[in-house]
Design a protein around this motif. Structure first.
Motif, mmCIF file in Angstrom:
data_model
loop_
_atom_site.group_PDB
_atom_site.id
_atom_site.type_symbol
_atom_site.label_atom_id
_atom_site.label_comp_id
_atom_site.label_asym_id
_atom_site.label_seq_id
_atom_site.Cartn_x
_atom_site.Cartn_y
_atom_site.Cartn_z
ATOM 1 N N ILE A 13 -5.131 -2.026 3.913
ATOM 2 C CA ILE A 13 -4.300 -0.861 3.605
ATOM 3 C C ILE A 13 -5.029 0.101 2.669
ATOM 4 O O ILE A 13 -4.553 1.207 2.412
ATOM 5 C CB ILE A 13 -2.962 -1.308 2.989
ATOM 6 C CG1 ILE A 13 -1.918 -0.182 3.087
ATOM 7 C CG2 ILE A 13 -3.141 -1.761 1.542
ATOM 8 C CD1 ILE A 13 -0.512 -0.617 2.746
ATOM 9 N N GLU A 14 -6.209 -0.309 2.169
ATOM 10 C CA GLU A 14 -6.989 0.552 1.286
ATOM 11 C C GLU A 14 -8.458 0.452 1.668
ATOM 12 O O GLU A 14 -8.988 -0.648 1.859
ATOM 13 C CB GLU A 14 -6.796 0.136 -0.173
ATOM 14 C CG GLU A 14 -7.575 0.987 -1.159
ATOM 15 C CD GLU A 14 -7.280 0.631 -2.608
ATOM 16 O OE1 GLU A 14 -8.028 1.098 -3.497
ATOM 17 O OE2 GLU A 14 -6.299 -0.111 -2.853
ATOM 18 N N GLN A 170 3.852 5.724 -4.766
ATOM 19 C CA GLN A 170 4.475 4.445 -4.437
ATOM 20 C C GLN A 170 5.007 4.533 -3.015
ATOM 21 O O GLN A 170 5.583 5.559 -2.626
ATOM 22 C CB GLN A 170 5.631 4.142 -5.406
ATOM 23 C CG GLN A 170 5.201 4.026 -6.850
ATOM 24 C CD GLN A 170 6.396 3.882 -7.787
ATOM 25 O OE1 GLN A 170 7.445 4.502 -7.575
ATOM 26 N NE2 GLN A 170 6.247 3.063 -8.826
ATOM 27 N N SER A 196 6.439 -1.275 -2.211
ATOM 28 C CA SER A 196 5.603 -2.456 -1.977
ATOM 29 C C SER A 196 4.181 -2.232 -2.477
ATOM 30 O O SER A 196 3.435 -3.188 -2.665
ATOM 31 C CB SER A 196 5.574 -2.787 -0.477
ATOM 32 O OG SER A 196 5.052 -1.689 0.271
ATOM 33 N N HIS A 197 3.793 -0.948 -2.666
ATOM 34 C CA HIS A 197 2.454 -0.610 -3.136
ATOM 35 C C HIS A 197 2.546 0.522 -4.151
ATOM 36 O O HIS A 197 3.416 1.390 -4.047
ATOM 37 C CB HIS A 197 1.551 -0.193 -1.965
ATOM 38 C CG HIS A 197 1.315 -1.284 -0.958
ATOM 39 N ND1 HIS A 197 2.247 -1.640 -0.007
ATOM 40 C CD2 HIS A 197 0.235 -2.088 -0.761
ATOM 41 C CE1 HIS A 197 1.770 -2.626 0.733
ATOM 42 N NE2 HIS A 197 0.554 -2.919 0.302
ATOM 43 N N ASP A 198 1.631 0.490 -5.093
ATOM 44 C CA ASP A 198 1.639 1.465 -6.189
ATOM 45 C C ASP A 198 0.187 1.823 -6.502
ATOM 46 O O ASP A 198 -0.601 0.964 -6.894
ATOM 47 C CB ASP A 198 2.323 0.835 -7.411
ATOM 48 C CG ASP A 198 2.557 1.835 -8.538
ATOM 49 O OD1 ASP A 198 1.658 2.659 -8.806
ATOM 50 O OD2 ASP A 198 3.634 1.783 -9.156
ATOM 51 N N TRP A 199 -0.182 3.119 -6.303
ATOM 52 C CA TRP A 199 -1.554 3.552 -6.535
ATOM 53 C C TRP A 199 -1.552 4.849 -7.348
ATOM 54 O O TRP A 199 -0.614 5.639 -7.253
ATOM 55 C CB TRP A 199 -2.281 3.852 -5.236
ATOM 56 C CG TRP A 199 -2.400 2.739 -4.250
ATOM 57 C CD1 TRP A 199 -3.132 1.588 -4.373
ATOM 58 C CD2 TRP A 199 -1.798 2.673 -2.942
ATOM 59 N NE1 TRP A 199 -3.025 0.823 -3.234
ATOM 60 C CE2 TRP A 199 -2.215 1.458 -2.341
ATOM 61 C CE3 TRP A 199 -0.954 3.515 -2.213
ATOM 62 C CZ2 TRP A 199 -1.826 1.080 -1.060
ATOM 63 C CZ3 TRP A 199 -0.554 3.141 -0.943
ATOM 64 C CH2 TRP A 199 -0.984 1.933 -0.377
ATOM 65 N N HIS A 215 8.317 7.036 0.494
ATOM 66 C CA HIS A 215 7.267 7.243 -0.500
ATOM 67 C C HIS A 215 7.786 8.092 -1.649
ATOM 68 O O HIS A 215 8.754 8.835 -1.515
ATOM 69 C CB HIS A 215 6.014 7.875 0.130
ATOM 70 C CG HIS A 215 6.274 9.130 0.898
ATOM 71 N ND1 HIS A 215 6.868 9.147 2.154
ATOM 72 C CD2 HIS A 215 6.009 10.440 0.612
ATOM 73 C CE1 HIS A 215 6.953 10.383 2.602
ATOM 74 N NE2 HIS A 215 6.442 11.195 1.669
#
Length: 414
Positions: A13-14, A170, A196-199, A215
């Motif tokens: 995913i990244e 997020q 579920s994801h935080d960048w 998002h």
């Protein structure tokens, strides 16, 4: 002995795209594994954005100035965090308003900035792994620290490119995220958001989101974000325009018919046989011809969500329009034709030739001409001369309609 299938690992995913921008992988791999399937955080998608001497194509001050224009589509979203209240204002905005804006918790968003700024428009070339007619616009947003538009979901693909500053993103990449909206705000914000994801994205990083992924972006500091959005008409919009086209072109002699009519058991009943005839009447209008269907879609998609209208250039009172001979002489001597930023073009093969679609109009011409014209933002003299007579006729018609402006190269434009 049964064979056990090996589980294929899910794509990451990244990724880091520093060595292969802007996707970090061949476009075919991105389209296969991510496009309309799963989100992807792309670090260093545009590495030069992070260079110390890099100047973004448009500054916050430029964006604020654009938001004051009558024809620009702009919004300001502000958040009162203490009471969780959201304020939405639509532009144009007065210039004197911006110096007095607070230093936190608000965002300015301007649509179609690529139609106003050539440097911003040039970024679209980096997305040529997608059909150009699928790309809608580049929206640019400036956010003060803490600025956000709330947790929401889009029904179209979007690439979120960080141009300046830092923004925390997020996302909820779960299979069935909650999608109920709040009913206490004007914005379509989600009632529940479980990331579920935080960048945190810095200059040059980019986040790709397929449709339907919740998002939430929050500015860590004063920042600029470019949103490259896709054109994704709803099925209802396609059907509505399609039906309108069918109805407008229909022969009035095509009607409901019942030559096999038998005496009804109940004269007030709409029976099953009548409904079969209704379906047969509707089927008379079906567009079974692929050429007609293609022409309809070409016209539709080059008009869908238009940012503005293209109008013929005005001439000074008493001044005659420039003749074709004069224009072609100029092209032979260094002039060029620049496409109007609101002019949308696409083409498709049709029979032995092609159709060029421009803002809902179609022009028949050879494939080579249609391809060249649709893909060129600027037509110089050599490119124009290489077109067939039909292609040059089409370009001249488009020039008269305002889709091009003549740049003579001496600081004057026609």
């Amino acid at each position: 002995m049964s064979r056990q299938r090996k589980k294929t690992a899910a794509p990451p995913i990244e990724v880091d795209a520093a060595s292969l921008p802007p996707l970090g992988m061949p476009p075919a791999d991105f389209l296969r594994d991510y496009w309309q399937k799963r989100p992807l955080l792309i670090r260093n998608a545009f590495p030069y954005f992070a260079a110390p001497d890099f100047v973004p194509p448009i500054s916050p001050e430029d964006l604020a100035g654009l938001a004051c224009e009558d024809t620009a589509l702009s919004r300001i979203v502000a958040h009162d965090r203490e009471h969780d209240k959201w304020l939405l204002r639509h532009g144009p905005f007065p210039e004197e308003m911006f110096p007095g804006m607070p230093d936190h918790d608000w965002t300015l968003l301007v649509q179609d900035v690529d139609k106003w700024d050539a440097d911003v428009a040039a970024l679209i070339d980096a997305f040529d792994f997608l059909p150009r007619w699928r790309i809608d616009d580049i929206m640019v947003s400036f956010a003060a620290p803490g600025g956000s538009v709330g947790a929401h979901v889009d029904q179209y693909d979007v690439f979120l490119l960080q141009a300046q500053g830092h923004r925390r993103w997020q996302i909820d990449a779960s299979k069935n995220p909650p999608l109920d909206f709040r009913n206490d705000v004007e914005l379509r914000l989600l009632q529940r958001f479980n990331p579920s994801h935080d960048w945190v994205l810095g200059p040059g990083d980019m986040l790709y989101l397929p449709p339907g992924v919740p998002h939430h972006g929050i500015a860590e500091d004063a920042c600029l974000t470019y949103s490259v959005g896709m054109r994704a008409p709803a099925a209802a919009e396609l059907l509505g325009d399609f039906v309108d086209t069918l109805a407008a072109e229909a022969d009035d002699a095509l009607r409901y018919r019942d030559p096999d009519l038998a005496p009804p058991s109940d004269a007030a009943e709409i029976d099953a046989t009548a409904m079969i005839r209704v379906v047969e009447a509707l089927n008379l209008l079906r567009m079974n011809d692929p050429e007609r269907l293609g022409d309809w879609f070409g016209r539709f998609i080059t008009v869908y969500r238009s940012a503005g209208q293209v109008m013929p250039a005005a001439t000074a009172p008493g001044e005659a329009p420039r003749s074709r001979i004069e224009i072609e002489w100029d092209l032979q001597h260094g002039a060029s034709l620049w496409r109007h930023p609101y002019s949308r073009m696409a083409w498709r093969k049709a029979g032995r030739g092609a159709r060029l679609y421009v803002n809902g109009q179609e022009h028949a011409m050879p494939v080579r001409d249609a391809r060249r014209i649709a893909n060129a933002a600027v037509l110089d003299g050599a490119t124009y001369a290489a077109l067939s007579g039909t292609g040059r006729d089409g370009v001249f018609e488009l020039l008269q309609a305002g889709h091009y402006r003549l740049d003579t190269g001496d600081g004057e434009e026609e």
